[in-house]
Design a protein around this motif. Sequence first.
Motif, PDB file in Angstrom:
ATOM      1  N   ASN A  14       0.821  -1.199   0.000  1.00 48.01           N
ATOM      2  CA  ASN A  14       0.000   0.000   0.000  1.00 48.01           C
ATOM      3  C   ASN A  14       0.863   1.260   0.000  1.00 48.01           C
ATOM      4  OD1 ASN A  14      -2.412   1.455   0.109  1.00 48.01           O
ATOM      5  ND2 ASN A  14      -2.274   1.640   2.329  1.00 48.01           N
ATOM      6  N   ILE A  15       1.974   1.279   0.727  1.00 49.50           N
ATOM      7  CA  ILE A  15       2.823   2.473   0.755  1.00 49.50           C
ATOM      8  C   ILE A  15       3.776   2.525  -0.436  1.00 49.50           C
ATOM      9  CG2 ILE A  15       2.684   2.692   3.255  1.00 49.50           C
ATOM     10  CD1 ILE A  15       5.617   1.684   3.339  1.00 49.50           C
ATOM     11  N   TYR A  16       3.828   1.444  -1.193  1.00 48.31           N
ATOM     12  CA  TYR A  16       4.723   1.346  -2.339  1.00 48.31           C
ATOM     13  C   TYR A  16       4.511   2.508  -3.309  1.00 48.31           C
ATOM     14  CZ  TYR A  16       6.904  -0.746  -6.443  1.00 48.31           C
ATOM     15  OH  TYR A  16       7.665  -0.984  -7.545  1.00 48.31           O
ATOM     16  N   ALA A  17       3.265   2.839  -3.599  1.00 46.46           N
ATOM     17  CA  ALA A  17       2.967   3.937  -4.520  1.00 46.46           C
ATOM     18  C   ALA A  17       1.830   4.771  -3.934  1.00 46.46           C
ATOM     19  CB  ALA A  17       2.617   3.395  -5.894  1.00 46.46           C
ATOM     20  N   GLN A  18       2.039   5.277  -2.756  1.00 46.06           N
ATOM     21  CA  GLN A  18       0.948   5.953  -2.069  1.00 46.06           C
ATOM     22  C   GLN A  18       0.686   7.375  -2.544  1.00 46.06           C
ATOM     23  OE1 GLN A  18       1.839   6.048   2.068  1.00 46.06           O
ATOM     24  NE2 GLN A  18       3.685   7.233   1.827  1.00 46.06           N
ATOM     25  N   PHE A 127      -1.272  14.060 -11.333  1.00 48.40           N
ATOM     26  CA  PHE A 127      -1.369  13.603 -12.712  1.00 48.40           C
ATOM     27  C   PHE A 127      -1.223  12.085 -12.648  1.00 48.40           C
ATOM     28  CE2 PHE A 127       0.219  17.943 -13.057  1.00 48.40           C
ATOM     29  CZ  PHE A 127      -0.579  18.468 -14.050  1.00 48.40           C
ATOM     30  N   GLU A 128      -1.572  11.381 -13.711  1.00 46.82           N
ATOM     31  CA  GLU A 128      -1.410   9.928 -13.685  1.00 46.82           C
ATOM     32  C   GLU A 128       0.050   9.581 -13.467  1.00 46.82           C
ATOM     33  OE1 GLU A 128      -4.837   7.592 -15.863  1.00 46.82           O
ATOM     34  OE2 GLU A 128      -3.487   8.509 -17.313  1.00 46.82           O
ATOM     35  N   ASP A 129       0.343   8.874 -12.380  1.00 50.92           N
ATOM     36  CA  ASP A 129       1.696   8.401 -12.040  1.00 50.92           C
ATOM     37  C   ASP A 129       2.711   9.522 -11.815  1.00 50.92           C
ATOM     38  OD1 ASP A 129       0.726   5.808 -12.248  1.00 50.92           O
ATOM     39  OD2 ASP A 129       1.390   5.573 -14.313  1.00 50.92           O
ATOM     40  N   PHE A 130       2.247  10.764 -11.558  1.00 57.41           N
ATOM     41  CA  PHE A 130       3.134  11.906 -11.373  1.00 57.41           C
ATOM     42  C   PHE A 130       2.415  12.918 -10.487  1.00 57.41           C
ATOM     43  CE2 PHE A 130       5.651  15.569 -12.087  1.00 57.41           C
ATOM     44  CZ  PHE A 130       6.762  15.265 -12.855  1.00 57.41           C
ATOM     45  N   THR A 131       2.925  13.120  -9.289  1.00 62.62           N
ATOM     46  CA  THR A 131       2.278  14.013  -8.327  1.00 62.62           C
ATOM     47  C   THR A 131       3.259  15.095  -7.883  1.00 62.62           C
ATOM     48  OG1 THR A 131       0.849  12.226  -7.545  1.00 62.62           O
ATOM     49  CG2 THR A 131       1.132  14.106  -6.058  1.00 62.62           C
ATOM     50  N   ASN A 141       7.730  18.426  -3.224  1.00 61.15           N
ATOM     51  CA  ASN A 141       8.061  17.038  -3.518  1.00 61.15           C
ATOM     52  C   ASN A 141       7.411  16.665  -4.838  1.00 61.15           C
ATOM     53  OD1 ASN A 141       9.514  16.419  -1.168  1.00 61.15           O
ATOM     54  ND2 ASN A 141       7.671  15.851  -0.053  1.00 61.15           N
ATOM     55  N   LEU A 142       8.114  15.901  -5.641  1.00 62.87           N
ATOM     56  CA  LEU A 142       7.551  15.282  -6.829  1.00 62.87           C
ATOM     57  C   LEU A 142       7.608  13.777  -6.606  1.00 62.87           C
ATOM     58  CD1 LEU A 142       8.326  18.114  -7.998  1.00 62.87           C
ATOM     59  CD2 LEU A 142       8.740  16.953 -10.142  1.00 62.87           C
ATOM     60  N   TYR A 143       6.533  13.084  -6.951  1.00 62.58           N
ATOM     61  CA  TYR A 143       6.472  11.631  -6.862  1.00 62.58           C
ATOM     62  C   TYR A 143       6.184  11.116  -8.261  1.00 62.58           C
ATOM     63  CZ  TYR A 143       5.688  12.827  -1.958  1.00 62.58           C
ATOM     64  OH  TYR A 143       5.792  13.349  -0.695  1.00 62.58           O
ATOM     65  N   VAL A 144       7.023  10.212  -8.742  1.00 59.24           N
ATOM     66  CA  VAL A 144       6.872   9.687 -10.095  1.00 59.24           C
ATOM     67  C   VAL A 144       6.946   8.166 -10.042  1.00 59.24           C
ATOM     68  CG1 VAL A 144       7.758   9.745 -12.455  1.00 59.24           C
ATOM     69  CG2 VAL A 144       8.057  11.744 -10.984  1.00 59.24           C
ATOM     70  N   LEU A 145       5.969   7.503 -10.658  1.00 61.73           N
ATOM     71  CA  LEU A 145       5.992   6.046 -10.761  1.00 61.73           C
ATOM     72  C   LEU A 145       6.847   5.702 -11.978  1.00 61.73           C
ATOM     73  CD1 LEU A 145       4.849   3.564  -9.306  1.00 61.73           C
ATOM     74  CD2 LEU A 145       3.017   3.549 -10.998  1.00 61.73           C
ATOM     75  N   ILE A 146       8.002   5.096 -11.725  1.00 64.68           N
ATOM     76  CA  ILE A 146       8.983   4.838 -12.785  1.00 64.68           C
ATOM     77  C   ILE A 146       9.061   3.346 -13.076  1.00 64.68           C
ATOM     78  CG2 ILE A 146      11.436   4.989 -13.388  1.00 64.68           C
ATOM     79  CD1 ILE A 146      11.578   7.555 -11.748  1.00 64.68           C
ATOM     80  N   ALA A 147       8.974   3.004 -14.363  1.00 61.44           N
ATOM     81  CA  ALA A 147       9.133   1.613 -14.803  1.00 61.44           C
ATOM     82  C   ALA A 147      10.625   1.319 -14.917  1.00 61.44           C
ATOM     83  CB  ALA A 147       8.441   1.400 -16.142  1.00 61.44           C
ATOM     84  N   HIS A 148      11.034   0.208 -14.343  1.00 61.58           N
ATOM     85  CA  HIS A 148      12.440  -0.191 -14.385  1.00 61.58           C
ATOM     86  C   HIS A 148      12.649  -1.269 -15.444  1.00 61.58           C
ATOM     87  CE1 HIS A 148      13.621   2.190 -10.882  1.00 61.58           C
ATOM     88  NE2 HIS A 148      12.403   1.945 -10.443  1.00 61.58           N
ATOM     89  N   GLU A 149      13.895  -1.502 -15.813  1.00 57.04           N
ATOM     90  CA  GLU A 149      14.228  -2.437 -16.883  1.00 57.04           C
ATOM     91  C   GLU A 149      13.734  -3.846 -16.618  1.00 57.04           C
ATOM     92  OE1 GLU A 149      18.413  -2.186 -17.720  1.00 57.04           O
ATOM     93  OE2 GLU A 149      18.260  -0.096 -18.353  1.00 57.04           O
ATOM     94  N   ASP A 150      13.622  -4.238 -15.337  1.00 54.64           N
ATOM     95  CA  ASP A 150      13.157  -5.590 -15.012  1.00 54.64           C
ATOM     96  C   ASP A 150      11.630  -5.711 -15.050  1.00 54.64           C
ATOM     97  OD1 ASP A 150      12.349  -4.259 -12.726  1.00 54.64           O
ATOM     98  OD2 ASP A 150      13.577  -5.443 -11.348  1.00 54.64           O
ATOM     99  N   GLY A 151      10.934  -4.626 -15.470  1.00 53.27           N
ATOM    100  CA  GLY A 151       9.488  -4.659 -15.594  1.00 53.27           C
ATOM    101  C   GLY A 151       8.742  -4.190 -14.354  1.00 53.27           C
ATOM    102  N   THR A 152       9.438  -3.973 -13.252  1.00 48.99           N
ATOM    103  CA  THR A 152       8.782  -3.492 -12.039  1.00 48.99           C
ATOM    104  C   THR A 152       8.605  -1.986 -12.115  1.00 48.99           C
ATOM    105  OG1 THR A 152      10.879  -3.199 -10.856  1.00 48.99           O
ATOM    106  CG2 THR A 152       9.776  -5.340 -10.629  1.00 48.99           C
ATOM    107  N   LYS A 153       7.682  -1.486 -11.318  1.00 50.58           N
ATOM    108  CA  LYS A 153       7.468  -0.045 -11.209  1.00 50.58           C
ATOM    109  C   LYS A 153       7.672   0.350  -9.762  1.00 50.58           C
ATOM    110  CE  LYS A 153       4.275   0.575 -15.023  1.00 50.58           C
ATOM    111  NZ  LYS A 153       2.964   1.104 -15.430  1.00 50.58           N
ATOM    112  N   LYS A 154       8.304   1.498  -9.558  1.00 51.83           N
ATOM    113  CA  LYS A 154       8.564   1.977  -8.209  1.00 51.83           C
ATOM    114  C   LYS A 154       8.325   3.478  -8.162  1.00 51.83           C
ATOM    115  CE  LYS A 154      12.025   2.275  -4.596  1.00 51.83           C
ATOM    116  NZ  LYS A 154      13.429   2.377  -4.304  1.00 51.83           N
TER     117      LYS A 154
END
Length: 163
Positions: A14-18, A127-131, A141-154
């Motif tokens: 839940n806190i992963y992308a809060q 914004f979608e995946d960008f706060t 603070n800027l929060y961005v959901l970033i896709a990594h090369e292994d396919g995970t998002k953080k």
Amino acid sequence: MKFTYILFLLFSLNIYAQNTIKLKEGQNSPKASLADVSWIAGHWKGEAFGGITEEIWSPPLGNSMMFVFKLVSEGKVQFYEIGHIKEQEESLILQLKHFTENLKGWETKEQTIDFKLVKLEENKVYFEDFTIEKLNANEINLYVLIAHEDGTKKEEKFNYKKL
């Protein structure tokens, strides 16, 4: 013990992308104007990815607020971004492009990375995946959901102080 572990795991997820959210299926972006986000304007500096980050946001002009970003580590520019928040269809959209240290584009000539507006609060714009969050007049603070090369998002947090 097993129950405690499951609760911890659920809490961790839940806190992963809060701080980043998406529009729900069929949901439209809310009405908004650049006046709602004009507090973003300024020259901002912080640290992320093992280096120094810098963003410069212009005040609203011509239905947009432009920005530039750069990451510097080990004394060298790693990459740049250029983009804007613009008024579109009575709402806002954040669009950007990435460039190498030699200004070679990552995206194709016609491609942009787009983030539709999801929600506005007094000191936070989603914004979608960008706060973007205003902590006070001199810190965001800027929060961005970033896709990594292994396919995970953080979700990555960027803390900036105004220069």
